[in-house]
Design a protein around this motif. Sequence first.
Motif, mmCIF file in Angstrom:
data_model
loop_
_atom_site.group_PDB
_atom_site.id
_atom_site.type_symbol
_atom_site.label_atom_id
_atom_site.label_comp_id
_atom_site.label_asym_id
_atom_site.label_seq_id
_atom_site.Cartn_x
_atom_site.Cartn_y
_atom_site.Cartn_z
ATOM 1 N N ASN A 126 0.905 -1.074 0.071
ATOM 2 C CA ASN A 126 0.003 0.030 0.020
ATOM 3 C C ASN A 126 1.085 1.182 -0.105
ATOM 4 N N ARG A 127 0.186 2.430 -0.399
ATOM 5 C CA ARG A 127 0.845 3.479 -0.514
ATOM 6 C C ARG A 127 1.549 4.048 1.055
ATOM 7 N N ALA A 128 0.951 3.794 1.757
ATOM 8 C CA ALA A 128 1.437 4.195 3.308
ATOM 9 C C ALA A 128 2.773 3.535 3.686
ATOM 10 N N ASP A 129 2.964 2.246 3.459
ATOM 11 C CA ASP A 129 4.111 1.470 3.683
ATOM 12 C C ASP A 129 5.212 2.158 2.868
ATOM 13 N N ALA A 130 4.748 2.151 1.529
ATOM 14 C CA ALA A 130 5.656 2.883 0.274
ATOM 15 C C ALA A 130 6.426 4.233 0.903
ATOM 16 N N ASP A 131 5.476 4.998 1.458
ATOM 17 C CA ASP A 131 5.537 6.345 1.815
ATOM 18 C C ASP A 131 6.455 6.330 3.031
ATOM 19 N N ARG A 132 6.088 5.557 4.167
ATOM 20 C CA ARG A 132 7.018 5.344 5.512
ATOM 21 C C ARG A 132 8.398 4.870 5.039
ATOM 22 N N PHE A 133 8.625 3.915 4.361
ATOM 23 C CA PHE A 133 9.838 3.341 3.677
ATOM 24 C C PHE A 133 10.726 4.654 2.906
ATOM 25 N N GLY A 134 9.981 5.259 2.206
ATOM 26 C CA GLY A 134 10.516 6.310 1.360
ATOM 27 C C GLY A 134 11.009 7.420 2.240
ATOM 28 N N ARG A 135 10.429 7.786 3.297
ATOM 29 C CA ARG A 135 10.876 8.894 4.262
ATOM 30 C C ARG A 135 11.984 8.360 5.012
ATOM 31 N N ILE A 136 11.881 7.197 5.565
ATOM 32 C CA ILE A 136 12.928 6.694 6.461
ATOM 33 C C ILE A 136 14.325 6.621 5.568
ATOM 34 N N PHE A 137 14.155 5.835 4.166
ATOM 35 C CA PHE A 137 15.270 5.922 3.384
ATOM 36 C C PHE A 137 15.901 7.085 3.169
ATOM 37 N N ALA A 138 15.022 8.161 2.564
ATOM 38 C CA ALA A 138 15.317 9.300 2.239
ATOM 39 C C ALA A 138 16.272 10.056 3.385
ATOM 40 N N LYS A 139 15.650 10.039 4.554
ATOM 41 C CA LYS A 139 16.206 10.818 5.837
ATOM 42 C C LYS A 139 17.603 10.060 5.915
ATOM 43 N N ASP A 140 17.790 8.873 6.017
ATOM 44 C CA ASP A 140 19.009 7.860 6.410
ATOM 45 C C ASP A 140 20.000 8.440 5.077
ATOM 46 N N ARG A 141 19.611 8.449 3.948
ATOM 47 C CA ARG A 141 20.698 8.415 2.573
ATOM 48 C C ARG A 141 20.854 9.830 2.143
ATOM 49 N N GLY A 142 19.785 10.853 2.699
ATOM 50 C CA GLY A 142 20.213 12.009 2.109
ATOM 51 C C GLY A 142 19.632 12.305 0.615
ATOM 52 N N VAL A 143 18.770 11.325 0.262
ATOM 53 C CA VAL A 143 18.082 11.675 -0.959
ATOM 54 C C VAL A 143 16.691 11.885 -1.026
ATOM 55 N N GLU A 144 16.065 12.415 -2.421
ATOM 56 C CA GLU A 144 14.579 12.273 -2.180
ATOM 57 C C GLU A 144 14.012 11.098 -2.568
ATOM 58 N N TYR A 145 12.831 10.974 -2.815
ATOM 59 C CA TYR A 145 11.920 9.819 -3.145
ATOM 60 C C TYR A 145 10.843 10.142 -3.995
ATOM 61 N N TRP A 146 10.136 9.117 -4.590
ATOM 62 C CA TRP A 146 8.913 9.401 -5.484
ATOM 63 C C TRP A 146 8.246 8.159 -5.559
ATOM 64 N N ILE A 147 7.005 8.129 -5.082
ATOM 65 C CA ILE A 147 6.163 6.873 -4.969
ATOM 66 C C ILE A 147 5.450 6.793 -6.177
ATOM 67 N N ASP A 148 5.448 5.530 -6.956
ATOM 68 C CA ASP A 148 4.695 5.168 -8.023
ATOM 69 C C ASP A 148 3.999 3.881 -8.001
ATOM 70 N N GLN A 149 2.953 3.930 -8.743
ATOM 71 C CA GLN A 149 2.224 2.463 -8.713
ATOM 72 C C GLN A 149 2.846 1.750 -9.906
ATOM 73 N N ARG A 150 2.772 0.499 -9.375
ATOM 74 C CA ARG A 150 3.465 -0.541 -10.424
ATOM 75 C C ARG A 150 2.826 -0.573 -11.827
ATOM 76 N N ALA A 151 1.343 -0.356 -11.729
ATOM 77 C CA ALA A 151 0.782 -0.371 -13.123
ATOM 78 C C ALA A 151 1.000 0.697 -13.916
ATOM 79 N N ASP A 152 1.958 1.714 -13.449
ATOM 80 C CA ASP A 152 2.342 2.981 -14.572
ATOM 81 C C ASP A 152 3.926 2.646 -14.905
ATOM 82 N N GLU A 153 4.320 1.401 -14.704
ATOM 83 C CA GLU A 153 5.760 1.170 -15.176
ATOM 84 C C GLU A 153 5.649 0.380 -16.484
#
Length: 153
Positions: A126-153
Amino acid sequence: MLSWTVLWIGGCADGDVREDEPVPESEPSGRSEIVILAPADSVSTPAGASDANDANDASDASDASDTGDASPVFFDPDGEFTVQVGVFQDAKRADQKVGELKDAGYPAYSLQSDAGVRVRIGYFANRADADRFGRIFAKDRGVEYWIDQRADE
């Protein structure tokens, strides 16, 4: 920037294997758990953090205020959402970044697009899990992130 310590990802490595423990009912099969222990005492800036960002395809990583939640984040191979952590014009650099992320235990992959080679981690149910992971990863690595749907790949 905080640096997070990851206890284990998926099937574990070395002496941290927990095969004798039953899988909780709340953990669907095929999902890999990331257990976040606590912020590390030292502050670190990852090398090359700025070269993996795409200003047009990034969320504001400064919204990482709730990354102190130590509940697990699950990767779901059948999930509908993915977290993009960089876009590279050079496919070799994208492949190198994917390799680094895989070596660190993340289910990373790349995807060719009009904007370049996108480097992504996922999938998430779900989007909430993806967003939470993205925020943790971004804060740890100093990068920005983007959430996308698998259907859009």
